[in-house]
Design an enzyme around this catalytic site. Structure first.
Site, PDB file in Angstrom:
ATOM      1  N   HIS A 220      45.188  11.239   4.322  1.00 27.29           N
ATOM      2  CA  HIS A 220      46.360  10.705   5.042  1.00 27.29           C
ATOM      3  C   HIS A 220      46.997  11.714   5.990  1.00 27.29           C
ATOM      4  CE1 HIS A 220      46.624   6.769   3.125  1.00 27.29           C
ATOM      5  NE2 HIS A 220      46.197   7.360   2.007  1.00 27.29           N
ATOM      6  N   ASP A 224      47.753  10.930   9.798  1.00 29.60           N
ATOM      7  CA  ASP A 224      49.019  11.116  10.533  1.00 29.60           C
ATOM      8  C   ASP A 224      48.781  11.871  11.835  1.00 29.60           C
ATOM      9  OD1 ASP A 224      50.377   9.780   8.582  1.00 29.60           O
ATOM     10  OD2 ASP A 224      51.175  11.583   7.607  1.00 29.60           O
ATOM     11  N   GLU A 250      49.095   1.456  11.916  1.00 30.75           N
ATOM     12  CA  GLU A 250      48.275   1.969  13.018  1.00 30.75           C
ATOM     13  C   GLU A 250      48.380   1.092  14.254  1.00 30.75           C
ATOM     14  OE1 GLU A 250      45.512  -0.554  10.384  1.00 30.75           O
ATOM     15  OE2 GLU A 250      47.278   0.708  10.174  1.00 30.75           O
TER      16      GLU A 250
END
Length: 357
Positions: A220, A224, A250
């Site tokens: 993750h 990001d 997203e």
């Protein structure tokens, strides 16, 4: 030169009001300071001849005669300065009490009286008091000024903080793009602007292809960073008048002002090509070995009705879904119906052919 004349010359050198009186209170000598001081009184009690010499001080004071005579006798006998007071008649149009000192002049025969008006001391006390009050007023004004400055600084700080909080409330913390609320406000404004200028506008929904697989593969934190890079890339390829926002997860959404079909395609092509040039690895993607986007575009002509935000977004989202079903890494365009005869009918979208940039 007699003793009185010599005494007159001597008291003339003194800066304070000085009089030489005989035992009855008549003026034998007077210096310039006393002439100036008692001149205001003399105007109201002018007699024939010399207005000072030979005149009795009793004509200028409101002190009872008996008390004045006692004072004169006491002063004539004194060998050191004896304090006292006199009340002048109509000084400056009103009675005025003055402080005096007196001593006997015993080398004169009979002894005379040297009377000194303590004018300078009175004035000095008044000056000191006025200066104290003035300094106190200055201190109060300084405190008030400091308080005003502090309040202004606090107000400016609060205003700056309010602007910052307001800005943050309309901005996505991860990508620093506008957030969903800011986009909807911009879309309302853009809709009315488009209606006023009779120009079309476009709403585009963009989605990173297979982003869940990207997170599962790279984690993750890497996801990001990828979102941040994509956000920056999209922002760099749109016009200054356009609005870019993170819609959620997203997904990104664009408001393209004064944009018809060809301009919208041009903007999307620039974005797709630039994302490809970044060559962000996406090994788990079944589309390409690098990160790609899919997009749906809704072209609309504004009308006088309130901005149909949900319907415009739904139209762009339907086009995005069509692009995904068609293989991703592409865009699809729909036109939002705004004709008057369509407003009371179920929404109809004109699906155009899939476009692959």
């Amino acid at each position: 030169m007699d003793s009185t004349s010599g005494l007159a010359l001597w008291i003339e050198l003194l800066p304070e009001p000085i009089l030489v009186l005989d035992s009855a209170g008549k003026i034998l000598a007077i210096n310039s300071a006393a002439r100036e001081f008692f001149g205001r009184i003399e105007d109201n009690h002018r007699c024939s001849g010399d207005p000072f010499l030979g005149q009795s001080i009793a004509a200028w004071v409101a002190t009872p005669t008996e008390q004045l005579q006692k004072n004169l006798k006491l002063w004539q006998q004194a060998t050191t300065m004896v304090p006292g007071s006199l009340v002048l008649k109509q000084a400056a149009n009103q009675a005025q009490k003055i402080e005096v000192e007196a001593v006997g002049i015993h080398f004169l025969k009979p002894p005379a009286i040297l009377l000194r008006v303590r004018k300078q001391r009175q004035f000095l006390q008044a000056f000191i008091q006025q200066r104290y009050q003035f300094e106190k007023l200055q201190q109060q004004m300084a405190r008030q000024t400091a308080l005003i400055v502090e309040l202004e600084q606090r107000q400016h700080a609060l205003e700056a903080e309010n602007r910052y909080l307001q800005s943050m409330s309309h901005r996505d913390s991860l990508t620093q793009l506008a957030n969903r609320r800011a986009f909807e406000a911009g879309l309302r404004h853009g809709w009315h602007e488009a209606y006023s200028h009779s120009t079309p506008l476009a709403v585009a929904m963009l989605d990173i292809d297979h982003f869940k697989l990207y997170n599962d593969t790279y984690g993750h934190l890497a996801g990001d960073r990828a979102l941040q890079r994509v956000a920056k890339a999209i922002q760099s390829q749109v016009r200054e008048a356009d609005l870019v926002a993170r819609y959620g997860g997203e997904e990104f959404v664009l408001l393209l002002r004064q944009t018809h079909h060809d301009v919208a395609i041009c903007v999307l092509q620039r974005i797709f090509n630039y994302i490809r040039s970044l060559n962000i690895p996406h090994a788990a993607s079944p589309v390409q070995p690098y990160l790609t986007l899919s997009a749906g575009i809704c072209i609309a002509t504004a009308s006088s009705i309130d901005c149909p935000i949900a319907e415009l977004i739904a139209s762009a989202d339907a086009a995005l879904y069509h692009a995904k079903r068609s293989g991703r890494d592409r865009y699809s365009i729909q036109t939002y119906p705004t004709a008057v005869n369509d407003l009371n009918q179920p929404l109809r979208y004109r699906q155009q052919a899939d476009q692959h940039p």
